[in-house]
Design a protein around this motif. Structure first.
Motif, PDB file in Angstrom:
ATOM      1  N   ASP A  24       1.835   4.273   1.708  1.00  0.00           N
ATOM      2  CA  ASP A  24       2.300   4.511   3.206  1.00  0.00           C
ATOM      3  C   ASP A  24       3.147   3.528   3.702  1.00  0.00           C
ATOM      4  O   ASP A  24       3.880   3.739   4.648  1.00  0.00           O
ATOM      5  CB  ASP A  24       1.125   4.906   4.021  1.00  0.00           C
ATOM      6  CG  ASP A  24       0.288   3.831   4.213  1.00  0.00           C
ATOM      7  OD1 ASP A  24       0.642   2.705   4.372  1.00  0.00           O
ATOM      8  OD2 ASP A  24      -0.846   4.191   4.733  1.00  0.00           O
ATOM      9  N   ASP A  25       3.095   2.174   3.242  1.00  0.00           N
ATOM     10  CA  ASP A  25       4.168   1.172   3.684  1.00  0.00           C
ATOM     11  C   ASP A  25       5.553   1.463   3.377  1.00  0.00           C
ATOM     12  O   ASP A  25       6.358   1.262   4.411  1.00  0.00           O
ATOM     13  CB  ASP A  25       3.639  -0.350   2.813  1.00  0.00           C
ATOM     14  CG  ASP A  25       2.464  -0.681   3.139  1.00  0.00           C
ATOM     15  OD1 ASP A  25       1.937  -0.403   4.320  1.00  0.00           O
ATOM     16  OD2 ASP A  25       1.942  -1.539   2.207  1.00  0.00           O
TER      17      ASP A  25
ATOM     18  N   HIS B   1      -0.014  -7.245   2.947  1.00  0.00           N
ATOM     19  CA  HIS B   1       1.529  -7.189   3.004  1.00  0.00           C
ATOM     20  C   HIS B   1       2.206  -8.578   3.007  1.00  0.00           C
ATOM     21  O   HIS B   1       2.874  -8.717   2.298  1.00  0.00           O
ATOM     22  CB  HIS B   1       1.725  -6.863   4.618  1.00  0.00           C
ATOM     23  CG  HIS B   1       1.450  -5.433   4.919  1.00  0.00           C
ATOM     24  ND1 HIS B   1       1.365  -4.945   6.353  1.00  0.00           N
ATOM     25  CD2 HIS B   1       0.979  -4.229   4.195  1.00  0.00           C
ATOM     26  CE1 HIS B   1       0.870  -3.556   6.177  1.00  0.00           C
ATOM     27  NE2 HIS B   1       0.810  -3.284   5.033  1.00  0.00           N
TER      28      HIS B   1
ATOM     29  N   HIS C 185       0.871  -1.233  -0.109  1.00  0.00           N
ATOM     30  CA  HIS C 185      -0.054  -0.073   0.026  1.00  0.00           C
ATOM     31  C   HIS C 185       0.791   1.455  -0.169  1.00  0.00           C
ATOM     32  O   HIS C 185       1.976   1.285   0.628  1.00  0.00           O
ATOM     33  CB  HIS C 185      -0.992   0.252   1.216  1.00  0.00           C
ATOM     34  CG  HIS C 185      -1.695  -1.369   1.756  1.00  0.00           C
ATOM     35  ND1 HIS C 185      -1.275  -1.976   2.651  1.00  0.00           N
ATOM     36  CD2 HIS C 185      -2.470  -1.850   0.921  1.00  0.00           C
ATOM     37  CE1 HIS C 185      -2.017  -3.091   2.471  1.00  0.00           C
ATOM     38  NE2 HIS C 185      -2.832  -3.135   1.762  1.00  0.00           N
TER      39      HIS C 185
END
Ligand SMILES: [Zn+2]
Length: 249
Positions: free
Chosen positions: A12-13, A124, A10
């Motif tokens: 922001d990861d 993830h 995603h």
């Protein structure tokens, strides 16, 4: 030129999970790359977006701003469906990542383990599983061989790392994490810059306090990684540098 590729799920990861390492290695002259598999359109927090397409556009722009702060040489957001990475075609996803590996030709890869990182998010976990297979396949001429007809060569990445930590988040599903084999001290200034990069994801502003608390109180200024595989056989050891034993080409 040394190269690092970070494969995430995603927007922001790249900041929340890997921001410290991206900053450290950028400062040491390493070219850093991020491939993010989804545009994050399943997020509960949607900013001003009225549609999934608008949210994708906002989140791609936030990702670009975060990458700029982290000194990332090139970031790319792929089009896989958010929150559904466990339903996508495995062969397609792995070959897509193997293609990026063969194009970028990194020395090391950072990604999530099958536990799904600290939060245990299924995307993830799947990004890490696809990345792990792509790490293996990119170096083999018998995997995704049609790519090799387009002037690309197989590429063996020297080391594969999973994001990990030596604690659990109490408010999440139970996970079993990869063992810590590397501790990267990022220092207070880079920690603040990592938080600042995370804050570029303004559609996710309601998460800022929770993330800062998770990152600040527990991780502090250390990012932890697990050496999952390497191109040269070795015993496990504790590292403080992800490029330890990396051979320049
Ligand atoms: Zn995520």
């Amino acid at each position: 030129m040394r190269k690092l590729l970070c494969i995430t799920a995603h927007p922001d990861d790249e900041a929340g999970a890997f921001g410290g390492a991206l900053l450290v290695y950028h400062e040491r002259g390493v070219e850093t790359f991020v491939v993010c598999m989804t545009a994050g359109t399943a997020a509960r927090n949607r900013g001003t977006a009225q549609s999934p397409d608008e949210l994708a556009e906002l989140r791609r722009a936030e990702f670009a701003a975060s990458c700029r702060l982290l000194g990332v040489t090139r970031g790319e957001v792929l089009d896989y469906p958010d929150s559904k990475l466990d339903r996508v075609d495995l062969f397609q996803a792995v070959c897509d990542l193997a293609l990026r590996i063969r194009q970028i030709r990194p020395h090391i890869i950072l990604t999530f383990g099958p536990d799904g990182g600290l939060t245990g998010h299924v995307d993830h976990a799947m990004a890490g599983i696809f990345a792990t297979l792509a790490f293996e396949w990119a170096g083999r001429p018998d995997r995704c061989p049609e790519q090799l007809e387009q002037n690309l060569k197989p590429h063996r990445v020297q080391k594969l790392y999973y994001h990990t930590a030596d604690f659990h988040l109490p408010d999440r599903q139970p996970i079993s994490q990869p063992t810590v084999t590397a501790r990267i001290e990022i220092g207070a200034a880079r920690f603040e810059k990592k938080v600042e990069a995370f804050r570029q994801h303004t559609t996710q502003a309601p998460l800022f306090e929770r993330v800062r608390k998770n990152l600040g109180q527990r991780l502090g200024t250390v990012e932890m990684y697990h050496l999952a595989a390497s191109s040269s056989p070795r015993d496990a050891k504790s590292e403080t540098d992800l490029f330890e034993d990396v051979v320049d080409d």
